[in-house]
Write an enzyme that holds these catalytic residues in place. Structure first.
Site, mmCIF file in Angstrom:
data_model
loop_
_atom_site.group_PDB
_atom_site.id
_atom_site.type_symbol
_atom_site.label_atom_id
_atom_site.label_comp_id
_atom_site.label_asym_id
_atom_site.label_seq_id
_atom_site.Cartn_x
_atom_site.Cartn_y
_atom_site.Cartn_z
ATOM 1 N N LYS A 60 81.408 55.622 -24.328
ATOM 2 C CA LYS A 60 81.933 56.906 -23.861
ATOM 3 C C LYS A 60 81.372 58.014 -24.754
ATOM 4 C CE LYS A 60 86.487 59.016 -22.903
ATOM 5 N NZ LYS A 60 87.950 58.776 -22.961
ATOM 6 N N SER A 73 93.588 56.708 -20.913
ATOM 7 C CA SER A 73 92.196 56.893 -20.491
ATOM 8 C C SER A 73 91.317 55.664 -20.499
ATOM 9 C CB SER A 73 91.531 57.978 -21.333
ATOM 10 O OG SER A 73 91.914 59.226 -20.831
ATOM 11 N N SER A 98 90.263 59.485 -18.673
ATOM 12 C CA SER A 98 89.030 60.216 -18.879
ATOM 13 C C SER A 98 87.804 59.336 -19.093
ATOM 14 C CB SER A 98 89.198 61.146 -20.078
ATOM 15 O OG SER A 98 89.450 60.389 -21.247
HETATM 16 N N1 GLN Z 1 95.013 61.891 -18.705
HETATM 17 C C1 GLN Z 1 95.592 62.145 -19.986
HETATM 18 C C2 GLN Z 1 95.264 63.530 -20.439
HETATM 19 O O1 GLN Z 1 94.643 64.234 -19.705
HETATM 20 C C3 GLN Z 1 95.124 61.113 -20.968
HETATM 21 C C4 GLN Z 1 93.756 61.326 -21.431
HETATM 22 C C5 GLN Z 1 93.297 60.318 -22.423
HETATM 23 O O2 GLN Z 1 93.894 59.262 -22.570
HETATM 24 N N2 GLN Z 1 92.248 60.672 -23.132
HETATM 25 O O3 GLN Z 1 95.628 63.951 -21.505
#
Ligand code: GLN
Length: 492
Positions: A79, A178, A154
């Site tokens: 990532k 994420s 994400s």
């Molecule tokens: N979807 C969550 C957010 O927008 C989690 C994102 C993540 O785990 N990086 O904060």
């Protein structure tokens, strides 16, 4: 089976047995990526030269009879919020568009030391803020199971790459879901380790009390393998636990004791898609048939998890992102060259950050500001403790908890972009584990009538990843959901 379709463990076996060279694996994979990437758009950057030269190095080691590492010759996607020395690391943000880190993140160094091959950097929501990967400043990644749908986020690029066989395994980061949420949307296995299990040195920080790095893979054994490699103490991350790392791979197929599985009422109520609910019920029956006892549970404070998370995560993000000022890293506004420094800061940040990141910085600064700190941040921290206590109480009665990973399957591209609250709700079942710091794994447990993957989440006690992996493996041994691949994977 074509080479790119193999799991990481299988491809490593074939390379180390010298049935195929690492170079052949990389070449075949790159060919496949070049074919599918224009449609799925998982990668922000491919390191073709780096991958090929590392492959040759490993082939040479093998032909000289030298020992090779646990991930010998396995191409892995990272990532793009983890630093890779000499390879661009953008966080899918314009503010870091041209940032080339001078060092490797701890996890990157570990996988390189085990002779893995880094094939490229994957797309994400800018600074990992999002649930659909649509917040990337550069491109929209599609779900290989239905290209009109998002892959989740994400870590959407990593999850899509694994399910489209464009990487044998991948690393994601999980602050509120994420790793697990995109894994579930793309039919992959994804694990968020216990807070402190894996060093975050070199992970670009989003919310430091929540962030963890975790594997996204094609099956449970590969998750165990990658977790083995990235776990353990690191002096460069003071939150990283100085605990021994158990062997996650040995005995993975053995579950001796009769387990008690907690089934939390709150995760099966209103808002849960009925097809997901029935897939989960079927999955629980499989555990019961294998001797597990189901225990009805309540986690009463999880109802406040999303609200709590959006105070704590945004507060920490506003502080972590203060460093992007046009002086030390990345983008600097040109418009500001002859104005004062404050204009330069604000112009740089206005140009460099996307809307969601700005929204979070504003929310976070507000929650931390004088007069509001007690009402928001402090209160959220107290609720977080109540959520932690809910889990501690639950784990006095049960060995693990099973619930859905997400309330709905992957949604359509564009469907939630103008509805931040709806987008935030897709993490309702994953966020509690981050707030409590406990580990969680998502594994495929079925498909909707539209053919979209469904994920089941198993949550465990602190540092009990071994049990989660065994539980997940038991289910995998009894089912074939993990073997199904998107139709697109067959089309040449
Ligand atoms: N979807 C969550 C957010 O927008 C989690 C994102 C993540 O785990 N990086 O904060």
């Amino acid at each position: 089976m074509l080479l790119h379709e193999l799991t990481a463990s299988k491809v490593r076996e074939r390379i180390t047995k010298r049935e195929v060279t690492a170079q052949e694996v990389v070449e075949e994979l790159l060919e496949w990526i070049n074919l599918k990437e224009p449609l799925i758009k998982t990668y922000l950057c491919l390191d073709e030269d780096g991958a090929l030269s590392k492959a040759k190095e490993i082939d040479e080691k093998l032909s000289n009879g030298n020992k090779v590492g646990l991930l010998a010759g396995v191409p892995i996607a990272i990532k793009d919020n983890m630093c890779t020395a000499g390879v661009k690391t953008t966080c899918a943000s314009k503010i870091l568009e041209n940032f080339i880190p001078p060092y490797d993140a701890f996890v990157v160094k570990r996988i390189k030391d085990e002779d893995a091959i880094i094939i490229g950097k994957t797309n994400l929501d800018e600074f990992a803020m999002g649930s659909s990967t649509e917040n990337s400043a550069f491109q929209i990644t599609r779900n290989p199971w239905d290209i009109d749908c998002i892959p989740g986020g994400s870590s959407g690029g990593s999850a899509a790459a694994v399910s489209a066989d464009m990487a044998f395994m991948a690393l994601g980061s999980d602050t509120g879901g994420s790793v697990r949420q995109p894994a579930s949307f793309c039919g992959d296995v994804g694990l968020k380790p216990t807070y402190g299990r894996v060093s975050r040195y070199g992970l670009i920080a989003f919310a430091s009390s929540l962030d963890q790095i975790g594997p996204i893979t094609k099956d449970v054994l590969d998750t165990a393998l990658l977790l083995q490699v990235i776990s353990g103490h690191d002096n460069f991350d003071s939150t990283c636990a100085a605990l021994d790392v158990p062997n996650y791979i040995s005995d993975i197929d053995r579950l001796d004791d009769v387990l008690k599985i907690g089934v939390p009422r709150e995760f099966f109520g209103e808002g849960l898609n009925t097809e997901i609910k029935s897939a989960l019920m079927d999955a629980l029956k499989i555990y019961e048939a294998n001797g597990a006892k189901l225990v009805d549970l309540s986690l009463p404070h999880c109802e406040y998890a999303v609200a709590t998370y959006y105070i704590i995560a945004t507060a920490e993000a506003s502080s972590n992102l203060a460093r992007y000022d046009g002086v030390r890293y990345g983008h600097r506004s040109r418009l500001s060259s002859d104005s004062n420094i404050v204009d330069m800061y604000s112009q740089t940040r206005a140009e460099g950050f996307g809307n969601e990141v700005k929204r979070r910085i504003l929310l976070g600064n507000y929650a931390l500001s004088t007069g509001y700190y007690e009402a928001y941040y402090l209160k959220a921290s107290k609720v977080r403790n109540l959520i932690k206590n809910d889990f501690e109480d639950a784990f006095k009665k049960v060995d693990c908890i099973i619930c859905p990973t997400c309330p709905t399957p992957a949604f359509k591209i564009g469907e939630r972009v103008t509805e931040p609250l709806e987008m935030y709700l897709s993490d309702i079942y994953t966020i509690p584990a981050n707030l409590a710091g406990i580990p969680g794994i998502s594994i495929p447990c079925g498909f909707t009538s539209a053919g979209l993957p469904i994920g089941m989440q198993i949550l465990g006690k602190y540092f009990d990843e071994r049990k989660l992996l065994k539980m997940a493996k038991l289910f995998e041994n009894e089912t074939d959901f993990h073997l199904k691949r998107p139709k697109l994977n067959q089309q040449v």
